[in-house]
Motif scaffolding. Structure first.
Motif, PDB file in Angstrom:
ATOM      1  N   UNK A   1       0.683  -1.638   0.217  1.00 25.66           N
ATOM      2  CA  UNK A   1       0.320   0.149  -0.247  1.00 25.66           C
ATOM      3  C   UNK A   1       0.586   1.434  -0.301  1.00 25.66           C
ATOM      4  N   UNK A   2       0.530   2.419  -0.750  1.00 20.29           N
ATOM      5  CA  UNK A   2       1.123   3.312  -1.172  1.00 20.29           C
ATOM      6  C   UNK A   2       2.574   3.400  -1.628  1.00 20.29           C
ATOM      7  N   UNK A   3       3.651   2.461  -2.320  1.00 22.31           N
ATOM      8  CA  UNK A   3       4.192   2.515  -2.667  1.00 22.31           C
ATOM      9  C   UNK A   3       4.266   1.638  -4.423  1.00 22.31           C
ATOM     10  N   UNK A   4       5.423   2.018  -5.720  1.00 22.45           N
ATOM     11  CA  UNK A   4       5.303   1.150  -6.360  1.00 22.45           C
ATOM     12  C   UNK A   4       6.762  -0.071  -6.008  1.00 22.45           C
ATOM     13  N   UNK A   5       6.255  -1.305  -6.545  1.00 23.66           N
ATOM     14  CA  UNK A   5       6.794  -2.314  -5.903  1.00 23.66           C
ATOM     15  C   UNK A   5       7.350  -2.834  -7.133  1.00 23.66           C
ATOM     16  N   UNK A   6       8.302  -3.733  -7.048  1.00 23.98           N
ATOM     17  CA  UNK A   6       8.584  -5.110  -7.851  1.00 23.98           C
ATOM     18  C   UNK A   6       9.097  -6.215  -7.182  1.00 23.98           C
ATOM     19  N   UNK A   7       8.533  -7.359  -7.855  1.00 23.89           N
ATOM     20  CA  UNK A   7       8.748  -9.206  -7.452  1.00 23.89           C
ATOM     21  C   UNK A   7       9.645  -9.605  -7.810  1.00 23.89           C
ATOM     22  N   UNK A   8      11.541  -9.886  -7.022  1.00 30.18           N
ATOM     23  CA  UNK A   8      11.808 -10.769  -8.083  1.00 30.18           C
ATOM     24  C   UNK A   8      12.044 -12.286  -7.146  1.00 30.18           C
ATOM     25  N   UNK A   9      12.764 -13.185  -7.871  1.00 28.35           N
ATOM     26  CA  UNK A   9      13.292 -14.136  -7.164  1.00 28.35           C
ATOM     27  C   UNK A   9      13.285 -15.518  -8.308  1.00 28.35           C
ATOM     28  N   UNK A  10      13.607 -16.463  -8.196  1.00 30.55           N
ATOM     29  CA  UNK A  10      13.895 -17.246  -9.010  1.00 30.55           C
ATOM     30  C   UNK A  10      12.462 -18.456  -8.865  1.00 30.55           C
ATOM     31  N   UNK A  11      12.593 -19.264 -10.765  1.00 33.43           N
ATOM     32  CA  UNK A  11      11.705 -19.837 -11.166  1.00 33.43           C
ATOM     33  C   UNK A  11      11.593 -20.890  -9.758  1.00 33.43           C
ATOM     34  N   UNK A  12      10.091 -21.340  -8.828  1.00 31.88           N
ATOM     35  CA  UNK A  12       9.373 -21.915  -8.718  1.00 31.88           C
ATOM     36  C   UNK A  12       9.096 -21.691  -6.809  1.00 31.88           C
ATOM     37  N   UNK A  13       9.293 -20.340  -6.703  1.00 32.67           N
ATOM     38  CA  UNK A  13       9.366 -19.877  -5.196  1.00 32.67           C
ATOM     39  C   UNK A  13       8.120 -19.861  -5.096  1.00 32.67           C
ATOM     40  N   UNK A  14       7.317 -19.188  -5.662  1.00 32.62           N
ATOM     41  CA  UNK A  14       5.698 -18.758  -4.861  1.00 32.62           C
ATOM     42  C   UNK A  14       5.456 -17.398  -5.721  1.00 32.62           C
ATOM     43  N   UNK A  15       6.251 -16.606  -6.739  1.00 34.53           N
ATOM     44  CA  UNK A  15       5.735 -15.411  -6.542  1.00 34.53           C
ATOM     45  C   UNK A  15       4.457 -15.345  -7.074  1.00 34.53           C
ATOM     46  N   UNK A  16       3.941 -15.938  -7.750  1.00 33.64           N
ATOM     47  CA  UNK A  16       2.556 -16.119  -8.528  1.00 33.64           C
ATOM     48  C   UNK A  16       1.539 -16.760  -7.375  1.00 33.64           C
ATOM     49  N   UNK A  17       2.378 -17.418  -7.007  1.00 32.97           N
ATOM     50  CA  UNK A  17       0.591 -17.942  -5.874  1.00 32.97           C
ATOM     51  C   UNK A  17       0.493 -16.799  -4.785  1.00 32.97           C
ATOM     52  N   UNK A  18       1.982 -16.455  -4.061  1.00 32.48           N
ATOM     53  CA  UNK A  18       2.302 -15.503  -3.602  1.00 32.48           C
ATOM     54  C   UNK A  18       0.677 -14.366  -3.886  1.00 32.48           C
TER      55      UNK A  18
END
Length: 292
Positions: free
Chosen positions: A153-170
């Motif tokens: 909330x209130x920020x411009x963010x990005x998500x980074x991580x290796x394949x399979x760590x669950x970015x989409x699920x998160x």
């Protein structure tokens, strides 16, 4: 009529700006091209709304941060995602990304996923000890999801991580309406994950999250490193000890009289962080020599 807004994406010379709850298709004024300035997703802008002509970007506000690769402006938080198991955490990758974020003036936040399968507290405690926010989450039980949601909330963010760590699920757990099916946010927008060539922001939880292929590749991009002279400043836990070593040329690796090594030996700096620093320094020195 003029409005203040934020660029969500740019495609083929057109920019899509959200202002007052609406999205406007705009062209950039020619002066930006003459001055060598390219509008980026994340830019705060002033636009003119014209009924009988193209809407135009009149002004780009000063940027707080700029990522060249991927091209996006004003990101202030980088969520570094790692699973506790399948795959197991690679602390060197996490530490590399925290250093890159700090070097660019972006706040790193570390998130350990799959905590229903394996406890992530022993990893999270490493980063909390050095004043980096760290969360343990489970997309199945909901553990930690509200805490991560609040950080968007209130920020411009990005998500980074290796394949399979669950970015989409998160991200699905944070905002179920996204309904992501793969590791790539761009699938939500109807594009194949290998065809996305532009950065884009989408709005969730009172903030924006960047959709860009670059944050997936930055994890393993060999050419992305912090300059060897800056690296010591990107490990914030080193700050109380810098300038106090016996020798002014101290590299904080194996040097005699190094206050940082003393702090590691006393348990004030986590061993894993110092090991990562030494590896990253070696990589940065090698990369620097290759460019000399």
């Amino acid at each position: 009529m003029t409005k203040e807004g934020i660029i969500l994406k740019g495609i083929g010379g057109f920019y899509y700006v959200k202002a007052d709850g609406e999205v406007y298709e705009c062209k950039a004024k020619g002066i930006f091209r003459m001055e060598g300035i390219k509008p980026l997703a994340g830019d705060r802008v002033t636009i003119s709304i014209n009924e009988n002509a193209e809407n135009t970007i009149e002004e780009i506000k000063p940027r707080t941060t700029v990522m060249v690769r991927p091209p996006v402006a004003n990101i202030d938080r980088l969520f570094i995602i790692s699973s506790t198991i399948e795959p197991r955490p690679v602390l060197l990758i996490i530490d590399k990304l925290t250093a890159i974020a700090v070097d660019k003036g972006i706040e790193p936040i570390v998130v350990f996923t799959k905590c229903d399968k394996a406890n992530g507290e022993r990893y999270a405690s490493i980063y909390r000890k050095v004043n980096i926010k760290a969360f343990c989450v489970s997309c199945k039980t909901g553990e930690g999801i509200d805490e991560v949601r609040a950080e968007i909330a209130g920020h411009i963010s990005a998500f980074a991580g290796n394949t399979g760590v669950g970015k989409s699920s998160l991200l699905n757990a944070i905002e179920p309406s996204l309904n992501l099916k793969t590791d790539e946010i761009s699938d939500k927008l109807g594009r194949g994950k290998h065809t996305t060539r532009h950065s884009e922001l989408f709005e969730i939880c009172g903030g924006f999250v960047a959709d860009t292929p670059g944050f997936a590749s930055i994890v393993s991009e060999d050419s992305e490193y912090v300059d060897k002279d800056n690296l010591q400043y990107c490990f914030k836990e080193f700050a109380p000890y810098l300038g106090k070593c016996k020798f002014s040329t101290c590299r904080h690796c194996t040097d005699m009289g190094c206050k940082i090594i003393e702090a590691v030996d006393m348990g004030e700096i986590p061993v894993s962080r110092h090991e990562s620093y030494k590896t990253l320094l070696e990589q940065a020195e090698l990369a620097g020599n290759n460019y000399d």
